[in-house]
Design a protein around this motif. Sequence first.
Motif, PDB file in Angstrom:
ATOM      1  N   TYR A   3      -5.602  11.911   3.203  1.00 32.44           N
ATOM      2  CA  TYR A   3      -4.569  11.496   4.148  1.00 32.44           C
ATOM      3  C   TYR A   3      -4.936  11.937   5.556  1.00 32.44           C
ATOM      4  CZ  TYR A   3      -2.817  16.279   4.484  1.00 32.44           C
ATOM      5  OH  TYR A   3      -2.707  17.622   4.719  1.00 32.44           O
ATOM      6  N   LEU A  28       1.496  18.141   1.379  1.00 32.61           N
ATOM      7  CA  LEU A  28       0.577  17.003   1.335  1.00 32.61           C
ATOM      8  C   LEU A  28      -0.737  17.376   0.669  1.00 32.61           C
ATOM      9  CD1 LEU A  28       1.090  15.314   4.821  1.00 32.61           C
ATOM     10  CD2 LEU A  28       1.532  14.287   2.581  1.00 32.61           C
ATOM     11  N   PHE A  31      -0.162  17.548  -3.065  1.00 36.24           N
ATOM     12  CA  PHE A  31       0.065  16.216  -3.633  1.00 36.24           C
ATOM     13  C   PHE A  31      -1.238  15.444  -3.770  1.00 36.24           C
ATOM     14  CE2 PHE A  31       0.991  11.675  -3.149  1.00 36.24           C
ATOM     15  CZ  PHE A  31       1.850  11.488  -4.214  1.00 36.24           C
ATOM     16  N   PHE A  32      -2.049  15.451  -2.728  1.00 31.61           N
ATOM     17  CA  PHE A  32      -3.294  14.691  -2.744  1.00 31.61           C
ATOM     18  C   PHE A  32      -4.359  15.359  -3.621  1.00 31.61           C
ATOM     19  CE2 PHE A  32      -1.263  12.370   0.566  1.00 31.61           C
ATOM     20  CZ  PHE A  32      -1.857  11.115   0.549  1.00 31.61           C
ATOM     21  N   GLY A  35      -3.223  14.700  -7.567  1.00 30.70           N
ATOM     22  CA  GLY A  35      -3.031  13.337  -8.055  1.00 30.70           C
ATOM     23  C   GLY A  35      -4.302  12.516  -7.922  1.00 30.70           C
ATOM     24  N   ASP A  37      -6.098   8.632  -7.511  1.00 37.97           N
ATOM     25  CA  ASP A  37      -5.782   7.516  -6.617  1.00 37.97           C
ATOM     26  C   ASP A  37      -4.650   6.649  -7.160  1.00 37.97           C
ATOM     27  OD1 ASP A  37      -7.809   8.518  -5.094  1.00 37.97           O
ATOM     28  OD2 ASP A  37      -9.118   6.775  -5.267  1.00 37.97           O
ATOM     29  N   GLN A  39      -2.152   7.497  -9.171  1.00 32.54           N
ATOM     30  CA  GLN A  39      -0.880   8.207  -9.056  1.00 32.54           C
ATOM     31  C   GLN A  39      -0.372   8.199  -7.618  1.00 32.54           C
ATOM     32  OE1 GLN A  39      -2.299  11.903 -10.742  1.00 32.54           O
ATOM     33  NE2 GLN A  39      -1.017  11.638 -12.568  1.00 32.54           N
ATOM     34  N   ILE A  40      -1.274   8.381  -6.682  1.00 35.23           N
ATOM     35  CA  ILE A  40      -0.881   8.406  -5.268  1.00 35.23           C
ATOM     36  C   ILE A  40      -0.381   7.033  -4.835  1.00 35.23           C
ATOM     37  CG2 ILE A  40      -1.753   8.689  -2.908  1.00 35.23           C
ATOM     38  CD1 ILE A  40      -3.645  10.879  -4.136  1.00 35.23           C
ATOM     39  N   LEU A  60       6.063   7.144   1.460  1.00 36.77           N
ATOM     40  CA  LEU A  60       5.582   8.101   0.473  1.00 36.77           C
ATOM     41  C   LEU A  60       6.499   9.314   0.535  1.00 36.77           C
ATOM     42  CD1 LEU A  60       3.413   9.123  -1.548  1.00 36.77           C
ATOM     43  CD2 LEU A  60       2.179  10.019   0.431  1.00 36.77           C
ATOM     44  N   VAL A  62       7.153  13.143  -0.926  1.00 34.29           N
ATOM     45  CA  VAL A  62       6.416  14.254  -1.516  1.00 34.29           C
ATOM     46  C   VAL A  62       7.370  15.446  -1.646  1.00 34.29           C
ATOM     47  CG1 VAL A  62       4.487  15.841  -1.117  1.00 34.29           C
ATOM     48  CG2 VAL A  62       4.270  13.448  -0.468  1.00 34.29           C
TER      49      VAL A  62
END
Length: 94
Positions: A3, A28, A31-32, A35, A37, A39-40, A60, A62
Amino acid sequence: MRYALRKQDKIAAAMNEDYLANHILKSLDSFFANGDDDQIIGAIELDVYQTISGESYAVLRVNDLADDNAMLEFAVVGQQFDVLKLAFLGRMKG
């Protein structure tokens, strides 16, 4: 997937540096990192946020790691390769 959060200096000025680092960026990053790709991409809600000029953006949401009772919202303003360009919208309870 990665991100890029836009206007971090303005977020820090409005919310403070601690909030930016400990709420937004840590959430963030987690989360990234946790997860894949699919799932994101699956977590993005299409055409949820609409600007005054009528443009609509995907959103998005989070979990806020520093506050169990809040979620952070970001408009997905673009994607280049595997990088989502995000704009911070705010936080919501829940």
